[in-house]
Write a protein that holds these residues in place. Structure first.
Motif, PDB file in Angstrom:
ATOM      1  N   ALA A 268     -10.007  42.102  54.713  1.00 55.33           N
ATOM      2  CA  ALA A 268      -9.401  43.157  53.893  1.00 55.33           C
ATOM      3  C   ALA A 268      -7.903  42.932  53.668  1.00 55.33           C
ATOM      4  O   ALA A 268      -7.395  43.168  52.561  1.00 55.33           O
ATOM      5  CB  ALA A 268      -9.643  44.525  54.533  1.00 55.33           C
ATOM      6  N   ASP A 269      -7.196  42.483  54.685  1.00 56.63           N
ATOM      7  CA  ASP A 269      -5.748  42.292  54.544  1.00 56.63           C
ATOM      8  C   ASP A 269      -5.425  41.191  53.539  1.00 56.63           C
ATOM      9  O   ASP A 269      -4.507  41.333  52.716  1.00 56.63           O
ATOM     10  CB  ASP A 269      -5.117  41.935  55.896  1.00 56.63           C
TER      11      ASP A 269
ATOM     12  N   GLN B 220      -4.467  41.043  45.846  1.00 56.68           N
ATOM     13  CA  GLN B 220      -4.445  42.089  44.807  1.00 56.68           C
ATOM     14  C   GLN B 220      -3.006  42.445  44.449  1.00 56.68           C
ATOM     15  O   GLN B 220      -2.661  42.623  43.280  1.00 56.68           O
ATOM     16  CB  GLN B 220      -5.197  43.325  45.294  1.00 56.68           C
ATOM     17  N   GLN B 221      -2.169  42.550  45.493  1.00 56.45           N
ATOM     18  CA  GLN B 221      -0.771  42.889  45.259  1.00 56.45           C
ATOM     19  C   GLN B 221      -0.064  41.828  44.413  1.00 56.45           C
ATOM     20  O   GLN B 221       0.901  42.116  43.712  1.00 56.45           O
ATOM     21  CB  GLN B 221      -0.050  43.022  46.605  1.00 56.45           C
TER      22      GLN B 221
ATOM     23  N   ALA C 281      -6.105  42.490  50.069  1.00 61.44           N
ATOM     24  CA  ALA C 281      -5.026  43.387  49.627  1.00 61.44           C
ATOM     25  C   ALA C 281      -3.793  42.589  49.213  1.00 61.44           C
ATOM     26  O   ALA C 281      -3.141  42.900  48.204  1.00 61.44           O
ATOM     27  CB  ALA C 281      -4.675  44.370  50.742  1.00 61.44           C
ATOM     28  N   ASP C 282      -3.505  41.555  49.969  1.00 65.48           N
ATOM     29  CA  ASP C 282      -2.344  40.726  49.658  1.00 65.48           C
ATOM     30  C   ASP C 282      -2.502  40.052  48.294  1.00 65.48           C
ATOM     31  O   ASP C 282      -1.577  40.047  47.474  1.00 65.48           O
ATOM     32  CB  ASP C 282      -2.166  39.678  50.766  1.00 65.48           C
TER      33      ASP C 282
ATOM     34  N   LEU D 199     -13.462  48.136  49.220  1.00 60.36           N
ATOM     35  CA  LEU D 199     -12.034  48.124  49.509  1.00 60.36           C
ATOM     36  C   LEU D 199     -11.269  48.695  48.311  1.00 60.36           C
ATOM     37  O   LEU D 199     -11.724  48.593  47.164  1.00 60.36           O
ATOM     38  CB  LEU D 199     -11.555  46.687  49.776  1.00 60.36           C
TER      39      LEU D 199
END
Lengths: 120, 120, 120
Positions: free
Chosen positions: A63-64, A70-71, A67-68, A94
């Motif tokens: 997940a991390d 996606q950012q 997210a990274d 997520l």
């Protein structure tokens, strides 16, 4: 990213149909390397379907990293067919995951727009 | 081959990210079949990255087949990111191997030029 | 289908080089999903070579699914090189299977025509 992806003609679709966490980690690293090499404005969609959707539920523990990416502008897609077959709710995915009607068809739609295809 | 590959628009990139010698042997045979079928002037680049780079170090025991394909005009590429991560020196690579800045990005660059993509 | 595929510029080639029945079943399901999502007139060729040809001999037990996809317009191709290497006769192949001179080259020929490529 406020880019309308339907008008982009030089994006990249990355195909991920597998659940193995080691492989998924490799694919995410490949995507990060791609952005580094081609520049941060490169439009990339990571398309998961079948067991690959476990990336989007967080089941594979990434997940991390998701997210990274996606950012940094990467769109992470889950296949609606798979989501339905696995009886997943929107809330099982997520944050920020985009559900596409069919993962496999989406990979074709993007290639028809001119996008490159990678199957890491 | 004195062809400037950056002006070629109908080449083929073949993607090899795996180290398994059996798989690598299959991929090399696929490339040989491709040349036989499409003609000896077909521009082919075999792009290795990650564990696939072990083709380019000779670790997988296929140096002779690599040399044979190179002699027939195939470019065999190793990813500079992988080369750096594995702390390989230029001298660790088989003769004639081309180091590209990013294997995964190179596969996109070539597709954007119009090349076909194969992931055997 | 009386479509002349050589004039089609938006078809899809699906690459199947593996014999594992579970994987083959997944690939056939992917093709069915593709037709459902993109419409029944979508031109799809499923290209088998190497061990993947066992789909076309029925050895992997998927003859019914193959027949069903063929009836819906999908062309299932076997590589002539593989057919020869395995000493298969025409009669060893399932009805309606198309033999192409080289599976791997056919995937390139179609991409050069503008077709999309999938490696499920």
């Amino acid at each position: 990213m406020s880019v309308n992806r339907d008008t982009v003609d030089d994006g990249v679709v990355v195909h991920l149909p597998e659940a193995d966490p080691k492989r998924q980690e490799t694919v995410l690293r490949n995507v990060a390397n791609l952005l580094r090499a081609l520049g941060p404005d490169t439009v990339v969609e990571l398309v998961t379907h079948g067991p690959g959707v476990e990336l989007c539920t967080g089941e594979t523990g990434l997940a991390d990293t998701v997210a990274d990416l996606q950012q940094r502008g990467v769109t992470v897609c889950a296949c609606a067919n798979t989501v339905a077959a696995r009886q997943l709710a929107e809330s099982d995915l997520l944050p920020g995951v985009t559900v596409v009607p069919s993962g496999i068809a989406h990979l074709v739609v993007r290639q028809r727009q001119g996008w490159s295809y990678l199957r890491p």
